[in-house]
Enzyme design. Structure first.
Site, PDB file in Angstrom:
ATOM      1  N   ASP A  57       0.816  -1.167   0.073  1.00  0.00           N
ATOM      2  CA  ASP A  57      -0.097   0.051  -0.031  1.00  0.00           C
ATOM      3  C   ASP A  57       0.893   1.228   0.022  1.00  0.00           C
ATOM      4  O   ASP A  57       1.906   1.465   0.777  1.00  0.00           O
ATOM      5  CB  ASP A  57      -1.010   0.145   1.222  1.00  0.00           C
ATOM      6  CG  ASP A  57      -1.704   1.256   1.369  1.00  0.00           C
ATOM      7  OD1 ASP A  57      -2.726   1.379   0.550  1.00  0.00           O
ATOM      8  OD2 ASP A  57      -1.437   1.903   2.083  1.00  0.00           O
ATOM      9  N   TYR A  62       2.592  10.446  -0.025  1.00  0.00           N
ATOM     10  CA  TYR A  62       3.816   9.733   0.894  1.00  0.00           C
ATOM     11  C   TYR A  62       5.093  10.274   0.383  1.00  0.00           C
ATOM     12  O   TYR A  62       5.542   9.751  -0.611  1.00  0.00           O
ATOM     13  CB  TYR A  62       3.721   8.298   0.976  1.00  0.00           C
ATOM     14  CG  TYR A  62       2.537   7.610   1.781  1.00  0.00           C
ATOM     15  CD1 TYR A  62       1.479   8.454   2.237  1.00  0.00           C
ATOM     16  CD2 TYR A  62       2.318   6.416   1.768  1.00  0.00           C
ATOM     17  CE1 TYR A  62       0.372   7.956   2.962  1.00  0.00           C
ATOM     18  CE2 TYR A  62       1.180   5.785   2.143  1.00  0.00           C
ATOM     19  CZ  TYR A  62       0.287   6.584   2.968  1.00  0.00           C
ATOM     20  OH  TYR A  62      -0.767   6.067   3.757  1.00  0.00           O
ATOM     21  N   SER A 163     -11.232   6.111   2.218  1.00  0.00           N
ATOM     22  CA  SER A 163     -10.375   5.984   3.472  1.00  0.00           C
ATOM     23  C   SER A 163     -11.019   7.369   4.265  1.00  0.00           C
ATOM     24  O   SER A 163     -10.790   8.516   3.649  1.00  0.00           O
ATOM     25  CB  SER A 163      -8.802   6.161   2.925  1.00  0.00           C
ATOM     26  OG  SER A 163      -8.130   6.501   4.104  1.00  0.00           O
ATOM     27  N   TRP A 218      -5.333   1.535   9.527  1.00  0.00           N
ATOM     28  CA  TRP A 218      -3.804   2.065   9.812  1.00  0.00           C
ATOM     29  C   TRP A 218      -3.734   2.697  11.188  1.00  0.00           C
ATOM     30  O   TRP A 218      -4.917   2.769  11.847  1.00  0.00           O
ATOM     31  CB  TRP A 218      -3.534   3.222   8.776  1.00  0.00           C
ATOM     32  CG  TRP A 218      -4.870   4.392   8.974  1.00  0.00           C
ATOM     33  CD1 TRP A 218      -6.036   4.763   8.050  1.00  0.00           C
ATOM     34  CD2 TRP A 218      -4.507   5.630   9.562  1.00  0.00           C
ATOM     35  NE1 TRP A 218      -6.432   5.552   8.425  1.00  0.00           N
ATOM     36  CE2 TRP A 218      -5.728   6.298   9.322  1.00  0.00           C
ATOM     37  CE3 TRP A 218      -3.507   6.022  10.426  1.00  0.00           C
ATOM     38  CZ2 TRP A 218      -5.877   7.533  10.094  1.00  0.00           C
ATOM     39  CZ3 TRP A 218      -3.702   7.352  11.041  1.00  0.00           C
ATOM     40  CH2 TRP A 218      -4.942   8.083  10.793  1.00  0.00           C
ATOM     41  N   LYS A 229       7.506   1.471  24.167  1.00  0.00           N
ATOM     42  CA  LYS A 229       8.914   2.162  24.035  1.00  0.00           C
ATOM     43  C   LYS A 229       8.828   3.499  24.725  1.00  0.00           C
ATOM     44  O   LYS A 229       9.921   4.079  25.073  1.00  0.00           O
ATOM     45  CB  LYS A 229       9.582   1.944  22.658  1.00  0.00           C
ATOM     46  CG  LYS A 229       9.063   2.638  21.401  1.00  0.00           C
ATOM     47  CD  LYS A 229       9.761   2.369  20.280  1.00  0.00           C
ATOM     48  CE  LYS A 229       9.143   2.881  19.147  1.00  0.00           C
ATOM     49  NZ  LYS A 229      10.081   2.730  17.980  1.00  0.00           N
ATOM     50  N   ARG A 241      10.323  10.424  14.321  1.00  0.00           N
ATOM     51  CA  ARG A 241       8.873  10.979  14.061  1.00  0.00           C
ATOM     52  C   ARG A 241       7.999  11.455  15.147  1.00  0.00           C
ATOM     53  O   ARG A 241       7.116  12.265  15.133  1.00  0.00           O
ATOM     54  CB  ARG A 241       8.205   9.774  13.107  1.00  0.00           C
ATOM     55  CG  ARG A 241       8.277   8.334  13.897  1.00  0.00           C
ATOM     56  CD  ARG A 241       7.618   7.397  13.160  1.00  0.00           C
ATOM     57  NE  ARG A 241       7.180   6.250  13.873  1.00  0.00           N
ATOM     58  CZ  ARG A 241       6.462   5.465  13.667  1.00  0.00           C
ATOM     59  NH1 ARG A 241       5.042   5.672  13.086  1.00  0.00           N
ATOM     60  NH2 ARG A 241       6.322   4.307  14.507  1.00  0.00           N
ATOM     61  N   GLY A 303       3.580   0.065   9.368  1.00  0.00           N
ATOM     62  CA  GLY A 303       4.922   0.555   8.704  1.00  0.00           C
ATOM     63  C   GLY A 303       6.023  -0.166   9.098  1.00  0.00           C
ATOM     64  O   GLY A 303       6.580  -0.224   9.863  1.00  0.00           O
ATOM     65  N   THR A 305       9.311  -0.725   8.244  1.00  0.00           N
ATOM     66  CA  THR A 305      10.623   0.137   7.945  1.00  0.00           C
ATOM     67  C   THR A 305      11.618  -0.659   8.360  1.00  0.00           C
ATOM     68  O   THR A 305      12.855  -0.377   7.958  1.00  0.00           O
ATOM     69  CB  THR A 305      10.525   1.426   8.829  1.00  0.00           C
ATOM     70  OG1 THR A 305      10.543   1.159  10.194  1.00  0.00           O
ATOM     71  CG2 THR A 305       9.124   2.236   8.218  1.00  0.00           C
TER      72      THR A 305
END
Length: 360
Positions: A57, A62, A163, A218, A229, A241, A303, A305
């Site tokens: 997706d 983005y 969305s 999402w 964390k 972020r 996400g 990553t």
């Protein structure tokens, strides 16, 4: 010595369609068009394929198209045939600050031009699903629906979805689709997690039951808050972020960690930690498993990553089937976020929580 067999990943139909997608979808809003990010994305996409994730997706906004470009290169580098994966992109905001009046919204001009630009960046002839990334009250719904019809006729996309549309907006689109003979949107991509439940469970409840609407969700980890964390006093947000005011506002991270709320937040995570430990998973994996327990969730867009994120997500897929009704009730007490579902007037009693039906 034979390689260890990987656990089978689960696939669900995306709404009332014949399209099957993995219950975990790849997403990454932060990838930049750099050599380092491209190498990282190539590795993650390859790991996704190895573990059975077939749904990728992205969106035109983005990195202002950057992620589409990086993902397109990664998919090409994988050597996979087009039939082996599903790609969706989302159209609404090509210009981040909407300085150009025709690069934002759902006008016929932007839907078609935006999608063609996305396809060029992705190096694809079509996407499987095109999302209308946000509702656009300034564009007539009839224009949106008829433009989608043209997109189908041009073979630029096979399906469409929405969305963060409200239930009335989705129903309005359904009605116009029936009127004009256009395929209905098959899914809604919506913010849903342990802490954010009202729209998904209450507002969309009727549409899930009546129309078999799919949902790609999402914010599963609430912007990282549900990993736990951020409770670490030694965690340095600088340059991450979590330093972004916009993110903190969206997920109410600073509110949860504020002096007046921090003790309650710690207590909540202690409760989540106990349940996660019982299941042999992390708190983050519990949050993913919890959303997947709902059969109204088709796929959780995460996400991904890091390669380790992909492997952790697979742990959650294996764990969700272990969740019991007792776990659900315990989690509701720990979280305190179960919505009010109203009254069952036939029995003059409170309606049960929507999620409980997935434990029968």
């Amino acid at each position: 010595m034979a390689e260890k067999a990987l656990p089978a990943l689960e696939y669900r139909y995306l709404g009332n369609s014949g399209l099957k997608v993995s219950v975990i979808a790849y997403g990454d809003v932060r990838a930049q068009d750099t050599e380092e990010d491209q190498k990282r994305t190539n590795e993650i996409v390859q790991k996704c394929f190895e573990l059975g994730i077939n749904y990728f997706d992205t969106a035109e906004n983005y990195g202002v198209g950057t992620h589409e470009r990086v993902l397109g290169k990664a998919l090409k580098a994988s050597g996979k045939q087009r039939s082996e994966f599903v790609v969706s992109t989302k159209i609404f905001q090509a210009d981040l600050f909407c300085l150009d009046p025709n690069k934002c919204g759902l006008s016929r001009k932007h839907l078609i031009e935006g999608l063609k630009n996305s396809l060029e960046r992705l190096q694809l002839d079509y996407v499987d699903v095109v999302y209308c990334h946000r509702p656009d009250p300034t564009t007539p719904m009839e224009e949106v629906v008829l433009t989608i019809k043209d997109i189908f006729e041009k073979n630029l996309a096979f399906y469409w979805a929405t969305s963060e549309w409200s239930a009335p907006e989705i129903m309005h689109a359904y009605w116009l689709c029936e009127k004009h003979g256009v395929q209905k949107p098959i899914a809604e991509q919506v913010h849903y997690n342990m802490l954010h439940r009202q729209r998904f469970e209450v507002e969309y409840g009727y549409i899930f039951d009546k129309y078999k609407m799919g949902a790609t969700i999402w914010g599963t980890l609430s912007g990282g808050l549900l990993t736990g964390k951020l409770l670490d006093e030694n965690f340095d947000r600088t340059g991450t972020r979590y330093d972004m005011p916009r993110l903190n506002k969206l997920y109410k991270i600073d509110t949860a960690l504020s002096p007046e709320n921090i003790e309650n937040t710690k207590k909540m995570f202690a409760g989540l930690g106990e349940i996660a430990k019982e299941l042999g998973i992390t708190t983050a994996e519990l949050a993913i498993a919890w959303v997947l327990k709902s059969r109204n969730v088709t796929s959780a867009v995460l996400g991904l990553t890091k390669v380790s994120h992909v492997e952790s997500a697979l742990n959650a897929v294996q764990a969700y089937s272990k969740l019991t009704k007792e776990h659900e009730e315990k989690l509701d007490k720990v979280l305190g976020t179960c919505p009010d579902f109203g009254i069952d007037w036939k029995n003059f009693a409170e309606k049960p929580a929507q999620r409980l039906k997935f434990y029968s």
